[in-house]
Design a protein around this motif. Sequence first.
Motif, mmCIF file in Angstrom:
data_model
loop_
_atom_site.group_PDB
_atom_site.id
_atom_site.type_symbol
_atom_site.label_atom_id
_atom_site.label_comp_id
_atom_site.label_asym_id
_atom_site.label_seq_id
_atom_site.Cartn_x
_atom_site.Cartn_y
_atom_site.Cartn_z
ATOM 1 N N LEU A 264 -0.652 4.902 -1.322
ATOM 2 C CA LEU A 264 -2.050 4.864 -0.910
ATOM 3 C C LEU A 264 -2.181 4.960 0.599
ATOM 4 C CD1 LEU A 264 -3.259 1.858 -3.117
ATOM 5 C CD2 LEU A 264 -3.592 4.293 -3.584
ATOM 6 N N LYS A 265 -3.208 5.640 1.032
ATOM 7 C CA LYS A 265 -3.585 5.631 2.439
ATOM 8 C C LYS A 265 -4.509 4.432 2.638
ATOM 9 C CE LYS A 265 -3.309 10.605 2.764
ATOM 10 N NZ LYS A 265 -4.020 11.854 2.925
ATOM 11 N N GLN A 266 -4.727 4.060 3.895
ATOM 12 C CA GLN A 266 -5.637 2.951 4.156
ATOM 13 C C GLN A 266 -7.015 3.221 3.556
ATOM 14 O OE1 GLN A 266 -5.531 2.223 8.393
ATOM 15 N NE2 GLN A 266 -3.678 0.980 8.236
ATOM 16 N N ALA A 267 -7.463 4.450 3.637
ATOM 17 C CA ALA A 267 -8.777 4.807 3.080
ATOM 18 C C ALA A 267 -8.800 4.622 1.559
ATOM 19 C CB ALA A 267 -9.140 6.238 3.453
ATOM 20 N N ASP A 268 -7.671 4.929 0.893
ATOM 21 C CA ASP A 268 -7.591 4.741 -0.557
ATOM 22 C C ASP A 268 -7.711 3.263 -0.917
ATOM 23 O OD1 ASP A 268 -7.075 7.508 -0.910
ATOM 24 O OD2 ASP A 268 -4.910 7.181 -0.671
ATOM 25 N N GLU B 41 -5.799 -7.595 -6.002
ATOM 26 C CA GLU B 41 -6.194 -6.921 -7.237
ATOM 27 C C GLU B 41 -6.024 -5.406 -7.107
ATOM 28 O OE1 GLU B 41 -10.345 -6.330 -9.542
ATOM 29 O OE2 GLU B 41 -9.743 -8.418 -9.206
ATOM 30 N N ALA B 42 -6.457 -4.844 -6.006
ATOM 31 C CA ALA B 42 -6.362 -3.397 -5.802
ATOM 32 C C ALA B 42 -4.911 -2.938 -5.718
ATOM 33 C CB ALA B 42 -7.118 -2.990 -4.535
ATOM 34 N N LEU B 43 -4.024 -3.809 -5.242
ATOM 35 C CA LEU B 43 -2.607 -3.448 -5.085
ATOM 36 C C LEU B 43 -1.740 -3.876 -6.267
ATOM 37 C CD1 LEU B 43 -2.272 -4.348 -1.322
ATOM 38 C CD2 LEU B 43 -2.082 -2.043 -2.321
ATOM 39 N N GLY B 44 -2.304 -4.655 -7.181
ATOM 40 C CA GLY B 44 -1.530 -5.117 -8.326
ATOM 41 C C GLY B 44 -0.461 -6.131 -7.950
ATOM 42 N N VAL B 45 -0.751 -6.969 -6.953
ATOM 43 C CA VAL B 45 0.164 -8.040 -6.544
ATOM 44 C C VAL B 45 -0.620 -9.347 -6.530
ATOM 45 C CG1 VAL B 45 1.611 -6.502 -5.144
ATOM 46 C CG2 VAL B 45 -0.285 -7.719 -4.055
ATOM 47 N N THR B 46 0.080 -10.447 -6.291
ATOM 48 C CA THR B 46 -0.594 -11.733 -6.212
ATOM 49 C C THR B 46 -0.947 -12.063 -4.763
ATOM 50 O OG1 THR B 46 1.445 -12.994 -5.930
ATOM 51 C CG2 THR B 46 0.704 -12.590 -8.207
ATOM 52 N N PRO C 183 -12.442 0.563 5.692
ATOM 53 C CA PRO C 183 -11.154 1.063 6.184
ATOM 54 C C PRO C 183 -10.740 0.434 7.512
ATOM 55 C CG PRO C 183 -12.533 2.893 5.471
ATOM 56 C CD PRO C 183 -13.381 1.656 5.414
ATOM 57 N N SER C 184 -11.715 0.170 8.378
ATOM 58 C CA SER C 184 -11.377 -0.443 9.671
ATOM 59 C C SER C 184 -10.793 -1.841 9.476
ATOM 60 C CB SER C 184 -12.602 -0.501 10.577
ATOM 61 O OG SER C 184 -13.630 -1.264 9.976
ATOM 62 N N ALA C 185 -11.262 -2.563 8.474
ATOM 63 C CA ALA C 185 -10.731 -3.900 8.198
ATOM 64 C C ALA C 185 -9.282 -3.811 7.718
ATOM 65 C CB ALA C 185 -11.592 -4.615 7.164
ATOM 66 N N ILE C 186 -8.990 -2.830 6.859
ATOM 67 C CA ILE C 186 -7.617 -2.637 6.383
ATOM 68 C C ILE C 186 -6.707 -2.392 7.585
ATOM 69 C CG2 ILE C 186 -6.082 -1.211 4.962
ATOM 70 C CD1 ILE C 186 -8.128 -2.708 3.235
ATOM 71 N N SER C 187 -7.141 -1.539 8.485
ATOM 72 C CA SER C 187 -6.367 -1.232 9.685
ATOM 73 C C SER C 187 -6.124 -2.484 10.520
ATOM 74 C CB SER C 187 -7.098 -0.173 10.514
ATOM 75 O OG SER C 187 -6.400 0.087 11.706
ATOM 76 N N ARG D 228 0.836 -1.207 0.000
ATOM 77 C CA ARG D 228 0.000 0.000 0.000
ATOM 78 C C ARG D 228 0.865 1.249 0.000
ATOM 79 N NH1 ARG D 228 -1.127 3.255 3.889
ATOM 80 N NH2 ARG D 228 -0.597 1.862 5.606
ATOM 81 N N GLN D 229 1.892 1.280 0.847
ATOM 82 C CA GLN D 229 2.747 2.457 0.963
ATOM 83 C C GLN D 229 3.558 2.699 -0.307
ATOM 84 O OE1 GLN D 229 4.834 1.399 4.567
ATOM 85 N NE2 GLN D 229 3.367 2.489 5.859
#
Length: 118
Positions: free
Chosen positions: A22-26, A58-63, A35-39, A17-18
């Motif tokens: 991206l922020k957690q909200a992004d 998928e959102a991060l473009g990784v496997t 967002p709470s789940a990401i945290s 993410r970093q």
Amino acid sequence: MSNDTDKNFADRLRKSRQIRGLKQADLARNSGIPPSAISHFEAGERKPSFETLRRLAEALGVTIDFLLGRIDETEGLADADPLYRGFQAMNDEDRKLTQDFMEMLRNRHPGTQNDGNE
């Protein structure tokens, strides 16, 4: 997931993410996950379902395998083309702009570049 896998997942999720700025909200917005789940995932307090893993990857473009620590796909990027390394660190808007620019450059001199169809 084991404790090592849990920590690996939390670290890789945060790092991925970093790197993309991206922020957690992004990430939450891009993946459709609260967002709470990401945290909670990044803190190692919760374990994602398979569907959640898929959406995060998928959102991060990784496997999924990368997020779980099964593979180290970023190790080869040290020798990768600098354009690729930079592209991986961009947000979605900048990636789209870069793709459009690269397409424009490729079309400037038709017939002089390998399009991979030879």
